[in-house]
Design a protein around this motif. Structure first.
Motif, mmCIF file in Angstrom:
data_model
loop_
_atom_site.group_PDB
_atom_site.id
_atom_site.type_symbol
_atom_site.label_atom_id
_atom_site.label_comp_id
_atom_site.label_asym_id
_atom_site.label_seq_id
_atom_site.Cartn_x
_atom_site.Cartn_y
_atom_site.Cartn_z
ATOM 1 N N HIS A 24 0.608 -1.626 -0.482
ATOM 2 C CA HIS A 24 0.204 -0.045 -0.217
ATOM 3 C C HIS A 24 0.900 1.023 0.408
ATOM 4 C CE1 HIS A 24 0.933 -0.636 4.303
ATOM 5 N NE2 HIS A 24 0.744 0.286 4.984
ATOM 6 N N ILE A 25 2.613 0.895 0.564
ATOM 7 C CA ILE A 25 3.222 2.289 0.142
ATOM 8 C C ILE A 25 3.938 2.220 -1.497
ATOM 9 C CG2 ILE A 25 4.653 3.255 1.469
ATOM 10 C CD1 ILE A 25 3.761 2.606 3.826
ATOM 11 N N VAL A 68 19.326 -0.141 7.107
ATOM 12 C CA VAL A 68 17.918 -0.355 7.669
ATOM 13 C C VAL A 68 17.038 1.275 7.933
ATOM 14 C CG1 VAL A 68 16.481 -0.109 9.593
ATOM 15 C CG2 VAL A 68 18.472 -2.037 9.367
ATOM 16 N N MET A 69 18.586 2.056 7.577
ATOM 17 C CA MET A 69 18.168 3.498 8.034
ATOM 18 C C MET A 69 17.522 4.244 6.168
ATOM 19 S SD MET A 69 17.512 4.590 11.306
ATOM 20 C CE MET A 69 16.915 6.187 10.933
ATOM 21 N N ALA A 70 18.239 3.015 5.228
ATOM 22 C CA ALA A 70 17.437 3.499 3.783
ATOM 23 C C ALA A 70 16.623 2.838 3.660
ATOM 24 C CB ALA A 70 19.388 3.106 3.188
ATOM 25 N N GLN A 71 16.723 1.745 4.518
ATOM 26 C CA GLN A 71 15.037 1.050 3.800
ATOM 27 C C GLN A 71 13.933 2.018 4.562
ATOM 28 O OE1 GLN A 71 13.854 -1.501 2.299
ATOM 29 N NE2 GLN A 71 16.087 -2.068 1.697
ATOM 30 N N VAL A 72 13.700 2.782 5.743
ATOM 31 C CA VAL A 72 13.696 3.497 6.059
ATOM 32 C C VAL A 72 13.091 4.675 5.364
ATOM 33 C CG1 VAL A 72 12.737 4.912 8.407
ATOM 34 C CG2 VAL A 72 13.299 2.826 8.499
ATOM 35 N N GLY A 73 13.984 5.456 5.016
ATOM 36 C CA GLY A 73 14.052 6.560 4.571
ATOM 37 C C GLY A 73 13.241 6.511 3.220
ATOM 38 N N ASP A 74 13.667 5.558 2.507
ATOM 39 C CA ASP A 74 12.949 4.855 1.177
ATOM 40 C C ASP A 74 11.495 4.618 1.231
ATOM 41 O OD1 ASP A 74 13.591 4.453 -1.954
ATOM 42 O OD2 ASP A 74 12.436 2.526 -1.103
ATOM 43 N N CYS A 75 10.998 4.002 2.538
ATOM 44 C CA CYS A 75 9.692 4.547 2.753
ATOM 45 C C CYS A 75 8.707 4.834 3.132
ATOM 46 C CB CYS A 75 9.118 3.058 3.790
ATOM 47 S SG CYS A 75 9.998 1.539 3.418
ATOM 48 N N SER A 78 8.506 7.528 -0.290
ATOM 49 C CA SER A 78 7.229 6.882 -0.662
ATOM 50 C C SER A 78 6.197 6.942 -0.534
ATOM 51 C CB SER A 78 7.035 5.001 -0.349
ATOM 52 O OG SER A 78 8.657 4.805 -1.413
ATOM 53 N N ILE A 79 5.899 7.503 1.088
ATOM 54 C CA ILE A 79 4.705 7.541 1.963
ATOM 55 C C ILE A 79 4.805 9.145 1.389
ATOM 56 C CG2 ILE A 79 3.620 8.212 3.699
ATOM 57 C CD1 ILE A 79 5.184 5.822 5.351
ATOM 58 N N VAL A 80 5.758 10.245 1.642
ATOM 59 C CA VAL A 80 5.172 10.969 0.798
ATOM 60 C C VAL A 80 5.036 11.764 -1.258
ATOM 61 C CG1 VAL A 80 6.666 13.853 0.753
ATOM 62 C CG2 VAL A 80 7.115 12.338 2.420
#
Length: 98
Positions: A24-25, A68-75, A78-80
């Motif tokens: 969904h993201i 892990v931080m790169a994954q969080v930032g990418d998500c 994507s939300i933005v």
């Protein structure tokens, strides 16, 4: 490390990706790509031992944390983009509305 991790996610996800990560993201992200990104980040971080005077275990931890931080930032990106209804993050422009 982040750029190479993204490349690892893309190629591994493209080749082996089957399981949606957070559809969904970001519908095209897969768990296989996410693990590929993390593994690539860790490997690249550890290989930097060749030119950085750092302990191997420190580089290993750095690779995991930055992966892990790169994954969080990418998500988050994507939300933005989804909320602003754009596919290109280069088109995101913040203006002062006051």
């Amino acid at each position: 490390m982040v750029k190479l991790g993204d490349a690892g996610a893309y190629f591994i996800g493209k080749k082996f990706g089957r399981t949606p990560f957070i559809p969904h993201i970001s519908p095209k992200k897969t768990w296989e790509g996410a693990w590929g990104q993390l593994a690539t980040s860790v490997v690249v971080s550890c290989l930097s031992r060749l030119y950085l005077p750092a302990a191997f275990h420190d580089l290993l931890i750095l690779g995991v944390v930055l992966g892990v931080m790169a994954q969080v930032g990418d998500c988050v990106e994507s939300i933005v983009k989804r909320n602003l209804e754009t596919k290109d993050s280069g088109l995101i422009c913040f203006t002062d509305s006051s």
